[in-house]
Structures are given as structure tokens and as C-alpha cells.
Design a protein around this motif. Structure first.
Motif, PDB file in Angstrom:
ATOM      1  N   VAL A  76       2.506 -11.522  14.119  1.00  0.00           N
ATOM      2  CA  VAL A  76       3.873 -11.495  14.656  1.00  0.00           C
ATOM      3  C   VAL A  76       4.828 -12.253  13.740  1.00  0.00           C
ATOM      4  O   VAL A  76       5.964 -11.822  13.494  1.00  0.00           O
ATOM      5  CB  VAL A  76       3.895 -12.076  16.085  1.00  0.00           C
ATOM      6  N   LEU A  77       4.376 -13.389  13.189  1.00  0.00           N
ATOM      7  CA  LEU A  77       5.229 -14.165  12.290  1.00  0.00           C
ATOM      8  C   LEU A  77       5.552 -13.390  11.016  1.00  0.00           C
ATOM      9  O   LEU A  77       6.672 -13.443  10.501  1.00  0.00           O
ATOM     10  CB  LEU A  77       4.547 -15.489  11.929  1.00  0.00           C
ATOM     11  N   ASP A  78       4.581 -12.662  10.477  1.00  0.00           N
ATOM     12  CA  ASP A  78       4.784 -11.949   9.216  1.00  0.00           C
ATOM     13  C   ASP A  78       5.566 -10.660   9.389  1.00  0.00           C
ATOM     14  O   ASP A  78       6.347 -10.262   8.518  1.00  0.00           O
ATOM     15  CB  ASP A  78       3.425 -11.612   8.575  1.00  0.00           C
ATOM     16  N   ALA A  79       5.321  -9.938  10.504  1.00  0.00           N
ATOM     17  CA  ALA A  79       5.834  -8.572  10.644  1.00  0.00           C
ATOM     18  C   ALA A  79       7.193  -8.530  11.337  1.00  0.00           C
ATOM     19  O   ALA A  79       7.563  -9.441  12.079  1.00  0.00           O
ATOM     20  CB  ALA A  79       4.831  -7.727  11.419  1.00  0.00           C
ATOM     21  N   TYR A  80       7.895  -7.450  11.065  1.00  0.00           N
ATOM     22  CA  TYR A  80       9.099  -7.166  11.845  1.00  0.00           C
ATOM     23  C   TYR A  80       9.120  -5.684  12.195  1.00  0.00           C
ATOM     24  O   TYR A  80       8.578  -4.838  11.497  1.00  0.00           O
ATOM     25  CB  TYR A  80      10.375  -7.568  11.092  1.00  0.00           C
ATOM     26  N   TYR A  81       9.749  -5.394  13.357  1.00  0.00           N
ATOM     27  CA  TYR A  81       9.749  -4.028  13.871  1.00  0.00           C
ATOM     28  C   TYR A  81      10.717  -3.176  13.056  1.00  0.00           C
ATOM     29  O   TYR A  81      11.876  -3.521  12.870  1.00  0.00           O
ATOM     30  CB  TYR A  81      10.156  -4.018  15.342  1.00  0.00           C
ATOM     31  N   ASN A  82      10.209  -2.039  12.558  1.00  0.00           N
ATOM     32  CA  ASN A  82      11.018  -1.126  11.752  1.00  0.00           C
ATOM     33  C   ASN A  82      10.685   0.287  12.174  1.00  0.00           C
ATOM     34  O   ASN A  82       9.626   0.825  11.836  1.00  0.00           O
ATOM     35  CB  ASN A  82      10.730  -1.322  10.261  1.00  0.00           C
ATOM     36  N   ILE A  83      11.572   0.914  12.928  1.00  0.00           N
ATOM     37  CA  ILE A  83      11.310   2.241  13.480  1.00  0.00           C
ATOM     38  C   ILE A  83      11.175   3.306  12.404  1.00  0.00           C
ATOM     39  O   ILE A  83      10.641   4.392  12.632  1.00  0.00           O
ATOM     40  CB  ILE A  83      12.417   2.623  14.496  1.00  0.00           C
ATOM     41  N   ASN A  84      11.629   3.001  11.198  1.00  0.00           N
ATOM     42  CA  ASN A  84      11.561   3.973  10.098  1.00  0.00           C
ATOM     43  C   ASN A  84      10.269   3.844   9.288  1.00  0.00           C
ATOM     44  O   ASN A  84      10.096   4.547   8.284  1.00  0.00           O
ATOM     45  CB  ASN A  84      12.769   3.794   9.174  1.00  0.00           C
ATOM     46  N   SER A  85       9.390   2.936   9.698  1.00  0.00           N
ATOM     47  CA  SER A  85       8.144   2.737   8.962  1.00  0.00           C
ATOM     48  C   SER A  85       6.970   2.901   9.929  1.00  0.00           C
ATOM     49  O   SER A  85       6.871   2.172  10.908  1.00  0.00           O
ATOM     50  CB  SER A  85       8.104   1.339   8.338  1.00  0.00           C
ATOM     51  N   THR A  86       6.081   3.867   9.668  1.00  0.00           N
ATOM     52  CA  THR A  86       4.975   4.146  10.590  1.00  0.00           C
ATOM     53  C   THR A  86       3.617   4.117   9.901  1.00  0.00           C
ATOM     54  O   THR A  86       2.628   4.591  10.452  1.00  0.00           O
ATOM     55  CB  THR A  86       5.169   5.522  11.254  1.00  0.00           C
ATOM     56  N   SER A  87       3.535   3.565   8.708  1.00  0.00           N
ATOM     57  CA  SER A  87       2.278   3.557   7.955  1.00  0.00           C
ATOM     58  C   SER A  87       1.512   2.260   8.184  1.00  0.00           C
ATOM     59  O   SER A  87       2.087   1.168   8.138  1.00  0.00           O
ATOM     60  CB  SER A  87       2.565   3.725   6.456  1.00  0.00           C
ATOM     61  N   ASN A  88       0.205   2.356   8.418  1.00  0.00           N
ATOM     62  CA  ASN A  88      -0.631   1.164   8.539  1.00  0.00           C
ATOM     63  C   ASN A  88      -0.653   0.369   7.235  1.00  0.00           C
ATOM     64  O   ASN A  88      -0.743  -0.853   7.241  1.00  0.00           O
ATOM     65  CB  ASN A  88      -2.056   1.558   8.935  1.00  0.00           C
ATOM     66  N   TYR A  89      -0.579   1.084   6.116  1.00  0.00           N
ATOM     67  CA  TYR A  89      -0.539   0.407   4.814  1.00  0.00           C
ATOM     68  C   TYR A  89       0.734  -0.428   4.705  1.00  0.00           C
ATOM     69  O   TYR A  89       0.691  -1.598   4.313  1.00  0.00           O
ATOM     70  CB  TYR A  89      -0.590   1.432   3.689  1.00  0.00           C
ATOM     71  N   THR A  90       1.873   0.145   5.055  1.00  0.00           N
ATOM     72  CA  THR A  90       3.148  -0.577   4.961  1.00  0.00           C
ATOM     73  C   THR A  90       3.136  -1.800   5.874  1.00  0.00           C
ATOM     74  O   THR A  90       3.627  -2.871   5.510  1.00  0.00           O
ATOM     75  CB  THR A  90       4.312   0.353   5.337  1.00  0.00           C
TER      76      THR A  90
END
Length: 895
Positions: free
Chosen positions: A165-179
Motif C-alpha cells: 500500500v505504501l509503494d503503490a498508487y491506484y491508476n485506472i489506466n494501468s492494469t498490468s501485474n508487471y506495472t
């Protein structure tokens, strides 16, 4: 006791639950596939994943090999399930991010899928490069969750939750597990699948849950035997606030979630979250990362914002209690220029055994050893600090004008690096001599022993000679290779491995007999030595006059199978050629031939049939028992009856229009008094027949004697007994009873009780304890005062005694080695369950190694265990379906 002794325990059976590791060891994401720890209610087919695990793993492995055609003909999967299969493959294996969501298939007979044709988003080389980055990021999280301070599943799950949660941010335009893994942004699907993937690497079960109506995906994760709802997406503050993390949706029950303002709905879940243990936990009020310092305690440090506390707190997650470390109730953050209380925005992190946190303008340090809080750094910028993190030894704050605006990362200061570096690395062996196909284990020793980073990387100078994984060396081919163990900072140690070719493959197969009778069996046993194990075997036969052999067994169209034996049963006399081939793992094969003579049977067919009585009362029945010997088995039987005054017989049983059946008995109940002729014919497989006749007199009776006798069980274990109970009605009381038994293969019965030379006694019960395993015939006769008798028969199966055949793989190991506890049983009544216990020598009581639903007895038949130094008693109990228990003890010394 357990945290003191056990370093690590893994179950070796996969359909099963994971034993919680008692101390942490780093696991590499690149080296382990742990999709068996994840379930997925794909398209409401809640049982699809568990029923098709092998198929899912096969497809995933072929995609990892970048195959363009995947053959699944042997799985017989309907084409209706193609989408469900591929959805499950991608959900359980997020490292397959390089496969397109487009795919096609071709169908065979019955509309089963024959081949799947996946489409790849990148070239194999580019995908491998991306995989390296994916696995490197995964290993970073696994190292955080596997630190020695995380000694239980709750703390591991909490650390992974907070770091993601600390590292990630929600981005509706990005749906890749790699990203999401590498670039730290994505949608709910990425949050849940990466979290479940990482949990699986450290042995924590989870279920991916989704709702089409909500267009949302989250998890249920298993902690201490119970599943809990967990939603990382909804615990990530929006707009993103770096350095801060919510815990509202971490480990909730289904009922708790329904009470929240934004409940989860319209989904199908495999695992119910019924345990309310964490519903009212204080950590739901924490707005910062939870920091753990010591493995030996159950303490986290965090910032709480609730009616009970606005403070930095020390939280005991077992007792669910908090102690204030630093009061923040009078600390106010600005919200667009104002200076009023609107929430606590303290980030919390740890370094060097101390806790650091921010106020609006300062960074403070709390030292648990002294209990003192001091100012570490001041921030002189125009904005305020809404969170902080420590990366390496550098402190970063997140400055912003408002808590509703994503902060800017600001370097606040640098902490003194007190880490202990590795000064040297050594191996327990500097040279190894091995045969092709053999394995050996190298143990690396890091100096000093208190070095902070003890991670070891293994490599081979010639993988065609020897390969290495986590210190386990596998000999591949003849030659010399150097195995290198390297520390994170470049210290190395080398072991020279010399591999020699194995001895030539030798076929040592045997047959059980060189001469048999028609319809008798001969066992073919495949045996091999030399070459490179494992081996496979092919079994063939032909009449010596024939030109080609016939396969006895096959697997996926191949005559080569893993079965070490096969049975051949000649149906006609003659000489047969038997061939047994063996093949090793390199494809080298060796053949061995035998000759078996099959002789015709010359023994005369004999009819040994019987009837249970020659005189009965009207309303009673008589049992006709078909028995034969000689001739050529198997036999069939025909049962007939007629009144002696009639001209023709009537069939009692028939099969497909024939009076000859495989039934070894039939029951005849006369419909009127009189004398009856009974005929029993036997016929062998060669068509020879033999007849036997009997007379049965049926007497008229106004009150028919009825035998209502019973036995207490029809199946018992060896050493147990069964009670025979005599009961009667009708006829003329009082009654007497006779109790008999015999093995089904014997010719005559034995009396259980005798009174004055007679089997008929007044005892209304008798106890029979079989002397050995086998099938027994039980007969109870009743006789009324007029001498009228009635018989009743039963079958009793007596099993073998339960035997505990459990083993452990070693009696002495080092503390860095695993040993395997294997539970095995025979006899008794299957299925079996197993219980595993351990204690340190000198302790008075054993502890359970694992339990399920409160019981020590589980279905897992093996565990791999690593212990700290000491001498231990290991106990394995086996229990059969009747509840019989057999115990076996072992002792192991860990150096």
C-alpha cells in the motif's frame, strides 16, 4: 516451545494447509511456484480450480516455456471451460503478465479441447528481461516479510499489506501485474493478485474474490486456520498519501464488512470468513505503517487516530492493547493554510532498532530501550509533513499544503548506518565427487554471524556438468564445474565438483513364474540399476507363434510407465514370450526377454454346492450355495427348484436370459407346503458343467418360526470381536440358539458354544473373536420347543491389524538442513489420518506440529522440518477409520 525449536516446517502434500513457519527464511520468488496456495472463484465455478490444479499448472508451465501450442488432450476439458481455465491460469500466476488475454483452441471428439494457442505480448527475450525485474521486485517484498522480526503469519501478512500500500498508487489506466510490481501502480485486480502471489511464496493461503456488480476484486486470506476479508485497494488512501496506509479492511469477518458504509456485495466465495477475532482490533484505527522490531514479541508501533488515542502507540496484537509512546492530541496539521485539528498524519518507520515518526515540521525518534523520545530532524520548508519513510538510511518526508494533495518526497536527513557487513563466506565442502544424476548439499557459513544481510547467491561455472539451487547441487553430465556461493557484497567461496558418468543401465527385471495354468496369473516386475534414475518400464507379451508384441500397460499412448509391475493372465494354453524394457531419464533403454509356458487344466470339475436345510416350516426360506472346484475357474452357477410332483424346473436367478450367474448363493422361499426338488448347476470358463440335486421338505405351520438374529458389526479390525445375538418369534417358545462360524474358504462350520454336547443353548448371545484377518461366514440357528428350526447367515470381514510404518529421513542433521517426517500406515481400516508431535529431550510433554479444526490428526502424510540445535523426540500417530491408533517414536540430534 515451538518458536524456540522449529526454524521452518513445510507440508509436503499439496492439497492441504501450510504449517506456519516459526522463524523466517528468505524465499526467492524466481525459484518457487506457489500457485497452490491461491484459490479463485472464477466465473462462479467455485470448485473449478481445485478440480483442475494439474491442468492449470501444466498450462502455466508451458506458457513459461513460451510454447505456441499447448496439448491438453488427456485432460478431456469441455470447450465451454476454455475462458474459465485461462482466467484461472492468469489469476493464480501473475508472473505470466506477458500473455495476451486473447487465446484460441482446437477441439477433438466430444467437444473436448485438444490444443490451446496462446498469444504473447512480447518476444521471449524481452519477456525474460521483464521477468527478472518482476522477480527482483517480488524478492524485495519477500525479504521484508521474511525478516527475523516476522515470526508468525499475522505479522508477515501485515508487513506485506503495508509495504504494498505504501509503494503503490491506484491508476485506472494501468492494469498490468508487471506495472504494479515494478512501477508500483495499477487497479484492484493488480493489488489483490500481487498480494496473493507474495503471500503464497511464504506459505499463506488466500482466495481471490471478485464482484462483477461492483467491478471490484479483493482477497480472503487464511491466518491461523481462519479466512478473513482483506482489501488492499480500499486501504490505500485516495488521493495517494505516500508514507500513510489505512487498515480498515485488513482481516475482517463477512459480518463485520456488511456493517461498514461501503460493504462488499454480489460475489461468490469459496471460503467463509466467520471468525470475528480481528473485527474490533485497534489496528483498524492506524493510519501509518505498522513497524515490528523483535521476533520474540508481539508488538507493532504505529500512529493511531481514534477517540481512544491520537498518538504514536505500542500495539500488542495478541492482547489487542495499546500503550502511548508519544501524544499527538495537541499536534495540528494545516489544511490549506488553517491550523486546526483535522486528523493524524504521522508516518512511522524503523531503523537500527528505533522508531521514527513525523509531526507537521519535525522527525522524532523513539528508543524502546530507554523509553525516550527525541527530535531527530527539523523540516524548514513552507509546507507541512504528511507522512515519512526511511529508505536505506535516508529519511524522506512527504510535504504538501493539504492532506488531500499528493505530497512531494523531500530528503530530510541521513541516519548513521549501523549495519554489520559480511566479511567472509565459506562452504562446508571445497570439493565434491559425484555420479551423473546424483545430488549433494553445500552449506554456506556467513561471517560474522551477526551480519545484517546473510543472503547467499549460488551459481555454477558449467551447468551442463552441475546445476545448483539454494545449495543443492545436481550432477548433470561428466566433467568439472565450480560452484560459487556469493554474499550480497561480493564475498565468495568455491567448491569444485567432479562428475563422472554413471554405470551402464542394467535391466534386472523378473517374472514370478515360468510355468502357469490357463487363467492363472504371472507377475512381471520391472527393475533397473545404473544409468540415470528415475526409470520407466514397458511390459509386452505375445504367443511364441505370433509376430508382434502387445503392450500390457500404457500412459498417454506410451508403453513406458512408472509402474514397477504388471500382471499377465494367459487365456489359452501355449508358450508365451514376455519382454520387459527399462528406460532411464536420459532415454537410454535396455531389454530383457522371458518365456512362460501356459498348461491346460486337466482337473475334473466338481460340484460342491449345498443347501442350508432339508426341512423348513412354511414361511421360512432355504439358502442355496453354489461351490465348485477343479475345471477351469472362474465359475458360474445356476439355481433351480420345482415341486416334486411337477415336471419342469424354474430358474431362481438369471442374467441376460441365462440361468448361469456369478452369484455364489440364492434364496428359495416356498409358497406352499410340500416336498421340493432343488438343483444347483456349476459351469467353468471352459464350458464344462456339473449338476447336484437336493430335496427340501416344507412343513405347514400355523405360527411360522422366524429367525430375527443379528450381529453387532459386519466389518472389524484384527484383534476385535463381534457379538452374535439370537432372536426368534413365532413357532412355540421357549427357544434355543446355536452359533456357528467358519472362514468363507473353509468347508464346515465350527460351533461357538456347546451344552451337553449340543450346539443349541439358552444363551441369547455369543462373542466371536477372529483369530486372523479374512472373510467369515456366521450362522445363527434358532429352535423352538417343538424342534422346528430356522437358520440365518451373515458375512463378517476382519481386517489386518493397524501398523505404523512411519519414518524420518535422518537421525542426525545440522541446523541448516531439513529432514522429512513421513507418516505411513498399513492394515486396520483405511482411510488413515496422522498426528505429528515433538518435544525437546528433557521436556515432559509433547507439542502438536500441526492441527486442523482443533484436532492434531490431519490428512497430510509428510512434513519437511528444520530445527535449531538440540536433541528432540518426534512422535507420529496413525489412526484408521475405526479410530484405532498406532504410535511410533523417533529421536533426532541437530548439530
Amino acid at each position: 516451545m515451538q518458536s524456540k525449536m522449529f526454524k521452518r516446517v513445510f507440508s509436503l502434500v499439496m492439497s492441504a494447509a501450510m504449517v506456519v513457519p516459526a522463524a523466517a527464511v528468505t524465499v526467492s520468488a524466481a525459484e518457487h511456484s506457489k500457485s497452490e496456495y491461491v484459490n479463485f472463484a472464477a466465473d462462479n465455478y467455485v470448485d473449478f480450480v481445485d478440480k483442475n490444479r494439474d491442468l492449470i499448472e501444466k498450462v502455466a508451465d508451458d506458457i513459461r516455456s513460451f510454447k505456441n501450442t499447448i496439448d491438453i488432450r488427456s485432460y478431456k476439458l469441455s470447450s465451454d471451460y476454455l475462458g474459465t481455465l485461462m482466467q484461472a491460469v492468469m489469476a493464480l500466476n501473475p508472473d505470466l503478465f506477458y500473455i495476451d488475454r486473447k487465446y484460441s483452441c482446437s477441439n477433438g471428439s466430444n467437444d473436448f479441447i485438444s490444443f490451446i494457442y496462446p498469444e504473447y505480448l512480447y518476444s521471449a527475450d524481452k519477456a525474460r528481461t521483464m521477468l527478472d525485474a518482476f522477480y527482483s521486485a517480488a524478492d524485495h517484498y519477500l525479504e521484508l516479510a521474511d525478516l527475523s522480526v516476522c515470526s508468525d503469519d499475522f505479522s508477515k501478512a501485515a508487513v506485506l499489506h503495508d509495504e504494498l500500500v505504501l509503494d503503490a498508487y491506484y491508476n485506472i489506466n494501468s492494469t498490468s501485474n508487471y506495472t504494479f510490481m515494478v512501477n508500483k501502480n495499477g487497479v484492484c485486480e493488480n493489488y489483490s493478485r500481487i498480494y496473493s502471489y507474495l503471500l503464497g511464496q511464504i506459505g499463506i493461503y488466500s482466495e481471490i474474490v471478485d464482484s462483477d456488480e461492483m467491478n471490484h476484486e479483493w482477497l480472503k486470506i487464511k491466518i491461523d486456520g481462519s479466512y478473513y476479508l482483506t482489501d488492499l485497494t480500499w486501504d490505500d488512501p485516495t488521493a495517494d498519501r505516500p508514507g500513510l496506509v489505512d487498515h480498515t479492511y485488513f482481516l475482517l469477518s463477512d459480518s463485520a464488512d456488511q456493517k461498514l458504509s461501503e460493504s462488499h456485495y454480489s460475489y461468490v466465495s469459496i471460503n467463509k470468513a466467520t471468525n470475528t477475532k480481528y473485527d474490533n482490533a485497534r489496528y483498524h484505527n492506524f493510519g501509518s505503517k505498522m513497524c515490528k522490531l523483535n521476533a520474540g514479541d508481539t508488538i507493532f508501533y504505529a500512529a493511531e487516530d481514534s477517540s481512544s488515542a491520537q498518538a504514536i502507540v505500542k500495539y500488542n496484537y495478541v492482547s489487542n492493547s495499546v500503550t502511548k509512546v508519544y501524544d499527538l492530541s495537541n499536534v495540528h496539521w494545516s489544511a490549506g493554510g488553517g491550523s486546526y485539528y483535522n486528523g493524524i498524519y504521522s508516518g512511522v518507520d524503523s531503523f537500527g532498532g528505533k522508531i521514527y515518526f513525523n509531526t507537521p515540521k519535525d522527525i522524532y525518534c523513539y528508543d524502546p530501550s530507554s523509553g525516550k523520545t527525541t527530535k531527530a530532524f527539523s523540516y524548514t520548508g513552507s509546507n507541512y509533513l504528511y507522512g515519512m519513510r526511511i529508505k536505506g538510511n535516508v529519511v524522506y518526508g512527504y510535504a504538501s499544503s493539504s492532506p488531500n494533495v499528493t505530497g512531494t518526497e523531500v530528503r530530510i536527513g541521513e541516519l548513521a548506518n549501523t549495519s554489520v557487513d559480511v566479511t567472509s563466506i565459506s562452504l562446508d565442502k571445497t570439493s565434491l565427487s559425484m555420479n551423473v544424476g546424483g545430488t549433494a548439499v553445500l552449506n554456506a557459513v556467513i561471517s560474522p554471524s551477526n551480519a545484517d544481510n546473510k543472503k547467499v547467491t549460488w551459481s555454477s561455472s558449467n551447468q551442463s556438468v552441475a546445476k545448483v539451487s539454494n545449495g543443492t547441487v545436481t550432477a548433470v553430465g561428466a566433467g568439472t564445474a565450480k560452484i560459487t556461493a556469493a554474499s550480497y557484497n561480493g564475498k565468495t567461496a568455491v567448491c569444485t565438483v567432479t562428475v563422472t558418468a554413471s554405470e551402464a543401465l542394467k535391466n534386472s527385471s523378473t517374472v514370478s513364474a515360468s510355468s502357469v495354468s490357463v487363467n492363472s496369473s504371472v507377475t512381471l516386475t520391472g527393475k533397473a540399476s545404473g544409468g540415470t534414475s528415475p526409470y520407466k518400464y514397458a511390459y509386452y507379451y505375445k504367443k511364441s507363434t505370433d509376430s508382434s508384441y502387445t503392450k500390457l500397460l500404457e500412459s498417454n499412448g506410451s508403453a513406458y510407465v512408472s509402474n514397477t509391475s504388471a500382471v499377465f493372465k494367459p487365456t489359452a494354453a501355449g508358450t508365451y514370450n514376455i519382454r520387459i524394457n527399462v528406460k532411464d531419464s536420459t532415454g537410454t533403454a535396455a531389454s530383457k526377454d522371458f518365456s512362460v509356458v501356459c498348461k491346460s487344466s486337466t482337473s475334473v470339475l466338481a460340484n460342491n454346492s449345498t443347501v442350508s436345510a432339508s426341512s423348513i416350516d412354511f414361511g421360512s426360506s432355504v439358502t442355496l450355495s453354489g461351490k465348485a472346484s477343479g475345471g477351469t475357474s472362474p465359475y458360474k452357477y445356476a439355481y433351480y427348484y420345482k415341486k416334486s410332483t411337477d415336471g419342469s424346473y424354474t430358474k431362481l436367478l438369471e442374467l441376460n436370459g441365462s440361468a448361469y450367474v456369478s452369484n455364489t448363493s440364492a434364496v428359495f422361499k416356498p409358497t406352499a407346503a410340500g416336498t421340493y426338488n432343488i438343483r444347483i448347476n456349476v459351469k467353468d470358463s471352459a464350458g464344462k458343467a456339473a449338476s447336484k440335486d437336493f430335496n427340501v421338505v416344507c412343513k405347514s405351520s400355523t405360527s411360522v418360526l422366524t429367525n430375527n438374529s443379528t450381529i453387532s458389526s459386519t466389518s472389524i479390525g484384527a484383534g476385535n470381536s463381534v457379538t452374535l445375538t439370537g432372536k426368534a418369534s413365532g413357532g412355540t417358545s421357549p427357544y434355543k440358539y446355536a452359533y456357528y462360524y467358519k472362514k468363507s474358504t473353509d468347508g464346515s462350520y465350527t460351533k461357538l458354544i456347546i451344552s451337553n454336547g449340543s450346539a443349541y443353548v439358552t444363551n441369547t448371545s455369543a462373542v466371536f473373536k477372529p483369530a486372523s484377518a479374512g472373510t467369515y461366514d456366521i450362522r445363527i440357528n434358532v429352535k423352538d420347543s417343538n424342534g422346528t428350526t430356522a437358520s440365518k447367515e451373515f458375512k463378517l470381514v476382519c481386517g489386518n491389524a493397524l501398523v505404523n510404518n512411519s519414518t524420518i529421513s535422518a537421525s542426525t542433521v545440522s541446523s541448516d538442513e531439513y529432514f522429512t517426517i513421513s507418516a505411513k500406515a498399513s492394515g486396520g481400516t483405511s482411510p488413515y489420518k496422522y498426528a505429528y508431535y515433538y518435544k525437546e529431550v528433557g521436556d515432559s510433554t509433547y507439542s502438536k506440529l500441526y492441527e486442523e479444526n482443533g484436532s492434531a490428526y490431519v490428512s497430510y502424510n509428510a512434513f519437511q522440518v528444520q530445527l535449531y540445535e538440540g536433541t528432540y523426540d518426534i512422535r507420529v500417530n496413525v489412526k484408521d477409520a475405526n479410530g484405532t491408533v498406532a504410535m511410533k517414536n523417533f529421536r533426532i540430534t541437530v548439530t
